[in-house]
Scaffold this motif. Structure first.
Motif, PDB file in Angstrom:
ATOM      1  N   LEU A  48      58.110 -38.832  45.440  1.00 47.67           N
ATOM      2  CA  LEU A  48      57.219 -38.844  44.215  1.00 47.67           C
ATOM      3  C   LEU A  48      58.951 -37.642  44.088  1.00 47.67           C
ATOM      4  O   LEU A  48      59.539 -37.179  44.288  1.00 47.67           O
ATOM      5  CB  LEU A  48      56.850 -37.622  44.534  1.00 47.67           C
ATOM      6  CG  LEU A  48      55.181 -38.220  44.793  1.00 47.67           C
ATOM      7  CD1 LEU A  48      54.303 -36.923  46.225  1.00 47.67           C
ATOM      8  CD2 LEU A  48      54.373 -38.840  44.767  1.00 47.67           C
ATOM      9  N   LEU A  49      59.357 -38.442  42.664  1.00 49.71           N
ATOM     10  CA  LEU A  49      60.215 -37.931  41.358  1.00 49.71           C
ATOM     11  C   LEU A  49      59.524 -36.173  41.525  1.00 49.71           C
ATOM     12  O   LEU A  49      58.848 -35.904  40.003  1.00 49.71           O
ATOM     13  CB  LEU A  49      60.670 -38.794  40.262  1.00 49.71           C
ATOM     14  CG  LEU A  49      61.789 -38.170  40.010  1.00 49.71           C
ATOM     15  CD1 LEU A  49      62.877 -39.171  39.074  1.00 49.71           C
ATOM     16  CD2 LEU A  49      62.170 -36.911  39.614  1.00 49.71           C
ATOM     17  N   HIS A 406      50.430 -38.257  39.248  1.00 52.55           N
ATOM     18  CA  HIS A 406      50.855 -38.898  40.705  1.00 52.55           C
ATOM     19  C   HIS A 406      50.447 -40.375  40.632  1.00 52.55           C
ATOM     20  O   HIS A 406      51.318 -40.852  41.638  1.00 52.55           O
ATOM     21  CB  HIS A 406      49.517 -38.331  41.387  1.00 52.55           C
ATOM     22  CG  HIS A 406      49.757 -38.151  42.984  1.00 52.55           C
ATOM     23  ND1 HIS A 406      50.614 -37.472  43.408  1.00 52.55           N
ATOM     24  CD2 HIS A 406      49.043 -39.043  44.033  1.00 52.55           C
ATOM     25  CE1 HIS A 406      50.849 -37.789  44.592  1.00 52.55           C
ATOM     26  NE2 HIS A 406      49.669 -38.700  45.082  1.00 52.55           N
ATOM     27  N   ALA A 407      50.151 -41.274  40.014  1.00 55.14           N
ATOM     28  CA  ALA A 407      49.884 -42.778  40.378  1.00 55.14           C
ATOM     29  C   ALA A 407      51.594 -42.638  39.623  1.00 55.14           C
ATOM     30  O   ALA A 407      51.421 -44.200  40.124  1.00 55.14           O
ATOM     31  CB  ALA A 407      48.498 -42.917  39.438  1.00 55.14           C
ATOM     32  N   ARG A 409      54.345 -41.298  39.813  1.00 55.45           N
ATOM     33  CA  ARG A 409      54.765 -41.209  41.008  1.00 55.45           C
ATOM     34  C   ARG A 409      56.081 -39.944  41.031  1.00 55.45           C
ATOM     35  O   ARG A 409      57.275 -39.725  40.586  1.00 55.45           O
ATOM     36  CB  ARG A 409      56.049 -42.285  41.679  1.00 55.45           C
ATOM     37  CG  ARG A 409      54.813 -42.697  42.858  1.00 55.45           C
ATOM     38  CD  ARG A 409      54.957 -43.703  43.376  1.00 55.45           C
ATOM     39  NE  ARG A 409      55.370 -44.601  43.101  1.00 55.45           N
ATOM     40  CZ  ARG A 409      56.746 -45.223  42.709  1.00 55.45           C
ATOM     41  NH1 ARG A 409      57.800 -44.717  44.115  1.00 55.45           N
ATOM     42  NH2 ARG A 409      57.674 -46.837  41.829  1.00 55.45           N
ATOM     43  N   ILE A 410      55.483 -38.931  38.948  1.00 55.46           N
ATOM     44  CA  ILE A 410      56.666 -37.978  39.553  1.00 55.46           C
ATOM     45  C   ILE A 410      55.223 -36.862  39.440  1.00 55.46           C
ATOM     46  O   ILE A 410      54.430 -36.835  39.450  1.00 55.46           O
ATOM     47  CB  ILE A 410      57.021 -38.458  37.714  1.00 55.46           C
ATOM     48  CG1 ILE A 410      57.471 -36.962  37.012  1.00 55.46           C
ATOM     49  CG2 ILE A 410      55.918 -38.202  37.165  1.00 55.46           C
ATOM     50  CD1 ILE A 410      58.270 -37.285  36.246  1.00 55.46           C
ATOM     51  N   ILE A 411      56.375 -35.397  39.407  1.00 52.06           N
ATOM     52  CA  ILE A 411      55.456 -34.230  39.469  1.00 52.06           C
ATOM     53  C   ILE A 411      55.882 -33.570  38.947  1.00 52.06           C
ATOM     54  O   ILE A 411      57.563 -32.943  38.673  1.00 52.06           O
ATOM     55  CB  ILE A 411      55.964 -33.815  41.317  1.00 52.06           C
ATOM     56  CG1 ILE A 411      55.525 -33.983  41.837  1.00 52.06           C
ATOM     57  CG2 ILE A 411      55.287 -32.309  40.705  1.00 52.06           C
ATOM     58  CD1 ILE A 411      55.637 -33.370  43.518  1.00 52.06           C
ATOM     59  N   PHE A 412      55.859 -32.918  37.816  1.00 49.85           N
ATOM     60  CA  PHE A 412      55.769 -31.974  36.327  1.00 49.85           C
ATOM     61  C   PHE A 412      54.899 -30.809  36.415  1.00 49.85           C
ATOM     62  O   PHE A 412      53.606 -31.101  37.017  1.00 49.85           O
ATOM     63  CB  PHE A 412      55.697 -32.489  35.556  1.00 49.85           C
ATOM     64  CG  PHE A 412      54.901 -33.491  34.731  1.00 49.85           C
ATOM     65  CD1 PHE A 412      53.522 -32.836  34.380  1.00 49.85           C
ATOM     66  CD2 PHE A 412      55.483 -35.040  35.087  1.00 49.85           C
ATOM     67  CE1 PHE A 412      52.331 -33.432  33.949  1.00 49.85           C
ATOM     68  CE2 PHE A 412      54.444 -35.798  33.979  1.00 49.85           C
ATOM     69  CZ  PHE A 412      52.648 -35.022  33.933  1.00 49.85           C
ATOM     70  N   ARG A 413      55.037 -29.836  35.727  1.00 51.32           N
ATOM     71  CA  ARG A 413      53.635 -29.221  35.556  1.00 51.32           C
ATOM     72  C   ARG A 413      53.082 -28.955  34.210  1.00 51.32           C
ATOM     73  O   ARG A 413      52.720 -29.095  33.265  1.00 51.32           O
ATOM     74  CB  ARG A 413      54.947 -27.079  35.378  1.00 51.32           C
ATOM     75  CG  ARG A 413      53.471 -26.443  35.531  1.00 51.32           C
ATOM     76  CD  ARG A 413      52.922 -25.829  36.890  1.00 51.32           C
ATOM     77  NE  ARG A 413      52.401 -24.298  36.968  1.00 51.32           N
ATOM     78  CZ  ARG A 413      52.736 -23.108  36.196  1.00 51.32           C
ATOM     79  NH1 ARG A 413      54.473 -23.260  37.097  1.00 51.32           N
ATOM     80  NH2 ARG A 413      51.917 -22.428  36.623  1.00 51.32           N
ATOM     81  N   ALA A 414      51.183 -29.037  34.492  1.00 51.56           N
ATOM     82  CA  ALA A 414      51.126 -29.336  34.026  1.00 51.56           C
ATOM     83  C   ALA A 414      49.928 -28.101  32.737  1.00 51.56           C
ATOM     84  O   ALA A 414      49.087 -27.818  34.037  1.00 51.56           O
ATOM     85  CB  ALA A 414      49.639 -30.763  33.934  1.00 51.56           C
ATOM     86  N   LEU A 440      58.005 -40.061  33.522  1.00 61.90           N
ATOM     87  CA  LEU A 440      56.820 -39.176  32.276  1.00 61.90           C
ATOM     88  C   LEU A 440      56.313 -39.740  30.912  1.00 61.90           C
ATOM     89  O   LEU A 440      55.155 -39.955  30.557  1.00 61.90           O
ATOM     90  CB  LEU A 440      58.042 -38.136  31.628  1.00 61.90           C
ATOM     91  CG  LEU A 440      57.773 -37.332  30.534  1.00 61.90           C
ATOM     92  CD1 LEU A 440      56.803 -36.567  30.716  1.00 61.90           C
ATOM     93  CD2 LEU A 440      58.788 -36.532  30.369  1.00 61.90           C
ATOM     94  N   THR A 441      57.265 -41.019  30.510  1.00 63.75           N
ATOM     95  CA  THR A 441      56.597 -41.749  29.224  1.00 63.75           C
ATOM     96  C   THR A 441      55.880 -42.901  29.376  1.00 63.75           C
ATOM     97  O   THR A 441      54.330 -42.597  29.271  1.00 63.75           O
ATOM     98  CB  THR A 441      57.766 -42.523  28.559  1.00 63.75           C
ATOM     99  OG1 THR A 441      58.607 -41.432  28.541  1.00 63.75           O
ATOM    100  CG2 THR A 441      56.980 -43.965  27.714  1.00 63.75           C
ATOM    101  N   ALA A 442      55.454 -43.421  31.145  1.00 63.17           N
ATOM    102  CA  ALA A 442      54.139 -43.685  31.454  1.00 63.17           C
ATOM    103  C   ALA A 442      54.061 -43.326  31.933  1.00 63.17           C
ATOM    104  O   ALA A 442      51.963 -43.525  30.944  1.00 63.17           O
ATOM    105  CB  ALA A 442      54.665 -44.967  32.847  1.00 63.17           C
ATOM    106  N   THR A 443      53.369 -42.021  31.565  1.00 65.80           N
ATOM    107  CA  THR A 443      52.219 -41.147  32.016  1.00 65.80           C
ATOM    108  C   THR A 443      51.846 -41.151  30.770  1.00 65.80           C
ATOM    109  O   THR A 443      50.117 -40.930  30.423  1.00 65.80           O
ATOM    110  CB  THR A 443      52.690 -40.011  33.423  1.00 65.80           C
ATOM    111  OG1 THR A 443      53.597 -40.062  34.061  1.00 65.80           O
ATOM    112  CG2 THR A 443      51.815 -39.203  33.198  1.00 65.80           C
TER     113      THR A 443
END
Ligand SMILES: Cc1ncc(COP(=O)(O)O)c(C=O)c1O
Length: 458
Positions: A48-49, A406-407, A409-414, A440-443
């Protein structure tokens, strides 16, 4: 894959910070097992990035052996030394000296804490003591910003201006007050920088006048309001608040728990505007999360006010077993070496790449506003870009974002209001930043593709 028993044990026994407890039980924990550079590995072995540096703290990224070595070496030699009874350890002394050298002018006295909440709580205790010692015992009221975050101690949580920290906790206390945040995108004064600054100055003056200046102890502010959704005030805002506090005769506490240690570019965000607060709170980046530690820096005036107060042969009754913990202090020294040996410069060099990515993301149909200060950013999602209307909370946008992240594979704060918080390691290299922006863009695209989100979009 972890056996269900670990997840079950978490459900049954481990209370997680700032979660809906039953909601967490239903969801189950995502167990993290390793970290290297910008990447974390979860229990399923997926990389996970980490675009949030843990909790805006792992500024140097994971896996720095020199930091591990510094901690191990200190543990072998002296794992604990109390600061009580005038004992000390070398790392604590050296780190205090180094922070005093690095900090804005005048902040030469350092009290080590166990983290950011303890730094704020210690600031409050010393402020009360200071004004009492100076013979001004009526100064008990404190003022802070709406949506500000100053930790979750029993007093600090009331200075925090976020409803979740007040609800059913009987906060804020009657002596704790809030003024509007310098939130350009939604400010009543519009997004004219000078108007936003003037409005904050007027709000502080009005609040102090309403309380009576002789009753006000201090104003607390973050240079960038992280947990509010990364609200970046206009340039000149902090200097104007400094000048206003001086004019009103109240103390300024700058909370650099997130913004310290290169997060916005320089070592401390105060440096952008040449501001010296009366007290400054630190944590997180001080040890980059490798060990728990915070710090409270005091001006000589505050220090002397307390040191030379009445009955000053008696102890100043504030302290903790782990204040100045030698292992954490040794970690802090090793982390400061890394900042000074290139990581701070890297963050400054990387921020324009983040800015360019954000400029593209600003055009995404879900995005109402993007905000950035160095390696700290907020992306505010709205249902209607014209009216700035937020999504209906019933859509549970933060949960949708977290799952899509998560899908991908990036972690940020929502954040609860649908704002995305980014705080990548300031050691992030060019390829990792490209990857971060792509994931991020894919998310965002995946969330936009949901029929319920499309239906809610105006
Ligand atoms: C600005 C600010 N102050 C204080 C705190 C509290 O720090 P801690 O969580 O280490 O207690 C935080 C934590 O996020 C913060 O962002």
């Amino acid at each position: 894959m972890f056996s269900n028993s670990l997840i079950e044990a978490d459900r049954r026994h481990l209370i997680h910070p700032v979660t809906a407890w039953r909601g967490h039980e239903a969801r189950g924990a995502t167990v993290l097992t390793r970290g290297q550079g910008m990447y974390l590995t979860d229990g399923d072995g997926r990389d996970l990035l980490d675009a949030f540096s843990g909790l805006w703290c792992v500024n140097i990224g994971y896996g720095h052996e020199n930091v591990v070595e510094a901690a191990a070496e200190q543990m072998r030699r002296l794992p604990y030394a109390t600061g009580y009874f005038s004992y000390a350890s070398e790392p604590a002394i050296r780190l205090a000296e180094r922070l005093a050298t690095l900090a804005p002018a005048g902040l030469d006295r350092v009290y080590f804490t166990q983290g950011g909440s303890d730094s704020i709580d210690s600031a409050l205790r010393f402020i009360v003591h200071y004004w009492n010692a100076k013979g001004q015992p009526t100064r008990k009221h404190v003022i802070a910003l709406d949506k500000g975050y100053h930790g979750s101690s029993s007093n600090g949580a009331g200075i925090t201006g976020l409803p979740a920290f007040h609800r059913l906790f009987d906060l804020p206390h009657g002596w704790q007050h809030h003024i509007p945040a310098p939130y350009g995108y939604r400010h009543a004064a519009g997004d004219d920088p000078q108007a936003v600054i003037a409005a904050s100055v007027a709000s502080l003056r009005d609040k102090v006048a309403a309380l009576g200046a002789e009753n006000v102890a201090a104003f607390f502010a973050e240079p960038v309001q992280g947990s509010a959704g990364v609200l970046v005030p206009p340039k000149g805002w902090l200097a104007a608040m400094r000048a206003t506090c001086t004019e009103l005769g109240i103390l300024l506490v700058v909370d650099e728990v997130i913004t310290g240690f290169g997060r916005t570019g320089p070592m401390f965000a105060c440096e952008h505007e040449g501001v010296s607060p009366d007290l400054m709170t630190l944590a997180k980046g001080l040890t980059a999360g490798y060990a728990p530690m915070g710090a409270l820096l005091l001006s000589e005036e505050i220090y002397a006010g307390i040191a030379d107060g009445p009955d000053n042969h008696l102890p100043i009754g504030h302290g903790a077993t782990y204040s100045g913990h030698p292992v954490s202090a040794a970690v802090g020294m090793a982390v400061l070496d890394l900042y000074e040996d290139g990581i701070l410069d890297n963050g400054i060099a990387r921020a324009p790449q983040l800015a360019a990515g954000l400029a593209t993301i600003a055009g995404h149909p879900l995005v109402g506003d993007v905000r950035q200060a160095g390696m700290l950013a907020g992306i505010e999602l709205v249902a209607d870009r014209a009216t700035k209307a937020r999504f209906d909370p019933a859509l549970r946008l933060p949960d949708l974002l977290t799952r899509a992240a998560h899908a991908n594979r990036i972690i940020f704060r929502a954040f609860a209001d649908g704002t995305i918080g980014l705080a990548p390691a300031i050691s992030c290299d060019e390829a990792d930043m490209d990857e971060l922006l792509a994931r991020l863009t894919a998310t965002l695209d995946d969330v936009l593709d949901r029929p319920d989100v499309r239906a809610a979009l105006r």
